[in-house]
Write a protein that holds these residues in place. Structure first.
Motif, PDB file in Angstrom:
ATOM      1  N   ALA A 315       1.283  -5.409   2.426  1.00 17.38           N
ATOM      2  CA  ALA A 315       2.487  -5.574   1.615  1.00 17.38           C
ATOM      3  C   ALA A 315       2.668  -4.393   0.674  1.00 17.38           C
ATOM      4  O   ALA A 315       3.775  -3.850   0.547  1.00 17.38           O
ATOM      5  CB  ALA A 315       2.408  -6.877   0.816  1.00 17.38           C
ATOM      6  N   LEU A 316       1.611  -3.960   0.021  1.00 20.79           N
ATOM      7  CA  LEU A 316       1.704  -2.823  -0.900  1.00 20.79           C
ATOM      8  C   LEU A 316       2.115  -1.555  -0.161  1.00 20.79           C
ATOM      9  O   LEU A 316       2.988  -0.805  -0.617  1.00 20.79           O
ATOM     10  CB  LEU A 316       0.365  -2.616  -1.608  1.00 20.79           C
ATOM     11  N   THR A 317       1.499  -1.306   0.994  1.00 15.79           N
ATOM     12  CA  THR A 317       1.792  -0.084   1.753  1.00 15.79           C
ATOM     13  C   THR A 317       3.217  -0.089   2.295  1.00 15.79           C
ATOM     14  O   THR A 317       3.950   0.904   2.172  1.00 15.79           O
ATOM     15  CB  THR A 317       0.797   0.071   2.920  1.00 15.79           C
ATOM     16  N   SER A 318       3.633  -1.194   2.896  1.00 11.58           N
ATOM     17  CA  SER A 318       4.962  -1.240   3.506  1.00 11.58           C
ATOM     18  C   SER A 318       6.075  -1.223   2.460  1.00 11.58           C
ATOM     19  O   SER A 318       7.138  -0.644   2.695  1.00 11.58           O
ATOM     20  CB  SER A 318       5.092  -2.464   4.416  1.00 11.58           C
ATOM     21  N   VAL A 319       5.825  -1.815   1.291  1.00  8.10           N
ATOM     22  CA  VAL A 319       6.814  -1.748   0.206  1.00  8.10           C
ATOM     23  C   VAL A 319       6.973  -0.310  -0.273  1.00  8.10           C
ATOM     24  O   VAL A 319       8.094   0.146  -0.554  1.00  8.10           O
ATOM     25  CB  VAL A 319       6.411  -2.689  -0.951  1.00  8.10           C
ATOM     26  N   LEU A 320       5.861   0.417  -0.379  1.00  4.19           N
ATOM     27  CA  LEU A 320       5.925   1.819  -0.796  1.00  4.19           C
ATOM     28  C   LEU A 320       6.788   2.651   0.154  1.00  4.19           C
ATOM     29  O   LEU A 320       7.454   3.598  -0.266  1.00  4.19           O
ATOM     30  CB  LEU A 320       4.522   2.418  -0.873  1.00  4.19           C
ATOM     31  N   ILE A 321       6.763   2.304   1.429  1.00  2.00           N
ATOM     32  CA  ILE A 321       7.567   3.032   2.411  1.00  2.00           C
ATOM     33  C   ILE A 321       9.027   2.579   2.355  1.00  2.00           C
ATOM     34  O   ILE A 321       9.953   3.392   2.330  1.00  2.00           O
ATOM     35  CB  ILE A 321       7.002   2.832   3.831  1.00  2.00           C
ATOM     36  N   LEU A 322       9.232   1.265   2.339  1.00  2.00           N
ATOM     37  CA  LEU A 322      10.582   0.711   2.420  1.00  2.00           C
ATOM     38  C   LEU A 322      11.467   1.153   1.264  1.00  2.00           C
ATOM     39  O   LEU A 322      12.648   1.477   1.464  1.00  2.00           O
ATOM     40  CB  LEU A 322      10.515  -0.819   2.456  1.00  2.00           C
TER      41      LEU A 322
END
Length: 419
Positions: A315-322
Motif C-alpha cells: 500500500a505504501l509503495t503503490s500510493v507513492l507511485i499513484l
C-alpha cells in the motif's frame, strides 16, 4: 490412471528442474544479458539517463571537481553518486556497460538473498521466477536508471528485516539514500514489527554516517537538496495524476506537452495543470499518513507482522507511485520489493495470497514497457493507442492501491497474534 501418472511425473521433473540453482541462476544471467543488450542497442536510447545525464554529472565531478549533491543542489540523495561514479572506473567508453555490470551484480546479491544463499525452497522459487518475469515485463528501464540499485538493496532489506532488523533497516536506509522511496518501507517495518525501536535506531545511525561522510566531503545544505529539488517539478506526462490532462491535450482542449530543460523531462501545461501538480504533494502526504494509520491500528491490535506487513508495504509503495506527479517509467520497478516480500511470506504460510498483486504488477510492467522506451515518441504526439496503453497502466496502479488497502483492512480485522 496410466495417463495421470506420466503427466504427474513430467510435472514433478519440471518443478524440480525449475527449482535447481543452476537453472535459476542461468535464467537470471540470461534475463540480464537480454535486457543489457536492449539497453545498449535499442535506437530509442533506454540508457539515455545513464549515458547522457549521469555521465555528465560524473564528468563534472571528476574533471572539474564539482560534485552534485555536495557542491551543488541535486535531485537525488547522496549515495546515488556511488554507482554513477563507479561506472566510470573503466573509462567513459565503457560507462554504459560498466553500469549494466554493476546493476547485474547488485541484482545478483539480491537474488542470492532471495534464494537463501543458493538453497532455493518452495517459498523462494516462485518469487524468484516472478522477479525474473517482472524484469522482462518492465524492460530495459529496469536496468537503465538509478532506481535499479535502490530496488535491489530494498529487496535484500525487506527479506531480512523480520529476522535481522538491524541489517534490514540499514539496507533499507541505504536504499533510501540512493532513491528516497525505500524510506516508506522503513516506516512500514517500524509500524508493523515488534523491533521498531531497533529499526529506528539502525536507520538513524545509518543516516548519520551518510551525512557525516557528506560533511567530510564538503557538503552542506546541498545534502538535503533532493527534498527541495522535487517541489518545483510540474506534472509529468506519464504520471497517473496527468491522465485526464493528457486526454485533454489529445482532444485539443488547451493542454499541451513541453520539455522542461531544467528537470530534463516532458511535462504538461494548460488550464488546471499547475493546480493538479500543487495538489500532488499534499495528497501524497495525506494518503501515506492514512495508510500508516491503518498500519498502526493493526499493530495496536497485535496483528501478526507476517499478516500485516506485506499489504502495508504494498500500500505504501503503490500510493507513492499513484499520487506522484513525476510518474517516470522506472517507478514500476519499485513494485518488485513489496510483491517479492508478499510472495515469500505467503509461501511460508505466514500471510495471505499475493497472486493478484503479482499478476497486476506484471501487467503494469508490460504496459510500462509498451509506452517506454519503444513507443514514447508516439506518446509525445498523443497517439491514441499509446495513450490508451498509458491510461490502462495508470488504472492498474489504482487497482494495486485498492487491492493493497483492502488486504490491509482485512489483515487488521483478522485474529490478533496470541502471545
Amino acid at each position: 490412471m496410466t495417463d495421470a501418472a506420466p503427466a504427474s511425473g513430467v510435472r514433478a521433473r519440471v518443478v524440480a528442474a525449475a527449482a535447481h540453482p543452476a537453472v535459476l541462476w542461468g535464467a537470471f544471467v540470461l534475463v540480464h544479458l537480454v535486457l543489457g543488450l536492449i539497453c545498449l542497442t535499442a535506437p530509442s536510447l533506454p540508457m539515455g539517463d545513464v549515458t547522457i545525464v549521469y555521465a555528465f554529472w560524473m564528468h563534472q565531478g571528476l574533471d572539474a571537481d564539482i560534485w552534485v549533491g555536495i557542491d551543488t543542489a541535486w535531485v537525488y540523495p547522496l549515495l546515488a553518486i556511488v554507482p554513477m561514479a563507479a561506472s566510470a572506473v573503466f573509462g567513459w567508453t565503457f560507462y554504459a556497460s560498466t553500469w549494466l555490470t554493476l546493476v547485474m551484480a547488485i541484482d545478483a546479491a539480491a537474488f542470492a538473498v532471495l534464494l537463501h544463499r543458493g538453497r532455493p525452497d518452495r517459498a523462494t522459487v516462485p518469487a524468484a521466477w516472478w522477479w525474473l518475469a517482472f524484469l522482462l515485463a518492465v524492460g530495459p528501464v529496469a536496468m537503465g536508471r538509478i532506481d535499479s540499485f535502490a530496488t535491489a538493496v530494498a529487496i535484500m532489506g525487506v527479506l531480512v528485516i523480520v529476522g535481522r532488523p538491524v541489517l534490514g533497516s540499514v539496507l533499507l536506509t541505504i536504499g533510501a539514500w540512493i532513491k528516497v522511496w525505500p524510506a516508506a518501507l522503513v516506516a512500514g517495518a517500524f509500524i508493523a514489527l515488534r523491533s521498531r525501536f531497533t529499526i529506528a535506531a539502525a536507520a538513524a545511525g545509518t543516516s548519520a554516517v551518510v551525512l557525516l561522510i557528506g560533511l567530510i566531503l564538503g557538503g552542506g545544505s546541498g545534502l538535503f537538496s533532493f527534498i527541495t529539488q522535487q517541489s518545483g517539478r510540474g506534472l509529468q506526462i506519464e504520471s497517473p495524476l496527468a491522465t485526464a490532462a493528457m486526454w485533454t491535450a489529445w482532444a485539443h482542449g488547451g493542454t499541451s506537452i513541453y520539455y522542461d530543460r531544467d528537470i530534463l523531462t516532458y511535462q504538461l501545461k494548460g488550464p488546471g495543470v499547475d493546480f493538479a501538480a500543487s495538489l500532488s504533494t499534499p495528497l501524497l502526504v495525506i494518503a501515506v499518513a492514512a495508510v500508516a494509520v491503518l498500519g498502526i491500528v493493526g499493530a495496536r491490535r497485535r496483528i501478526e507482522p507476517a499478516v500485516l506487513l506485506p499489504p502495508l508495504l504494498l500500500a505504501l509503495t503503490s500510493v507513492l507511485i499513484l499520487l506522484n506527479k513525476v510518474g517516470s517509467p522506472q517507478f514500476a520497478g519499485w513494485l518488485a520489493v513489496p510483491v517479492i516480500f508478499g510472495l515469500v511470506t505467503s509461501a511460508i504460510g505466514g500471510g495471505g495470497s499475493f497472486r493478484v498483486p503479482a499478476t497486476l504488477a506484471l501487467m503494469t510492467g508490460a504496459l510500462t514497457q509498451v509506452v517506454y522506451p519503444y513507443l514514447y515518441g508516439k506518446l509525445l504526439w498523443l497517439d491514441t493507442v499509446v495513450l490508451i496503453a498509458l491510461t490502462a497502466r495508470n488504472v492498474l496502479y489504482l487497482a494495486l492501491v485498492a487491492w493493497a488497502i483492502t488486504a490491509l483492512v482485512a489483515a487488521i480485522r483478522s485474529e490478533p497474534e496470541h502471545l
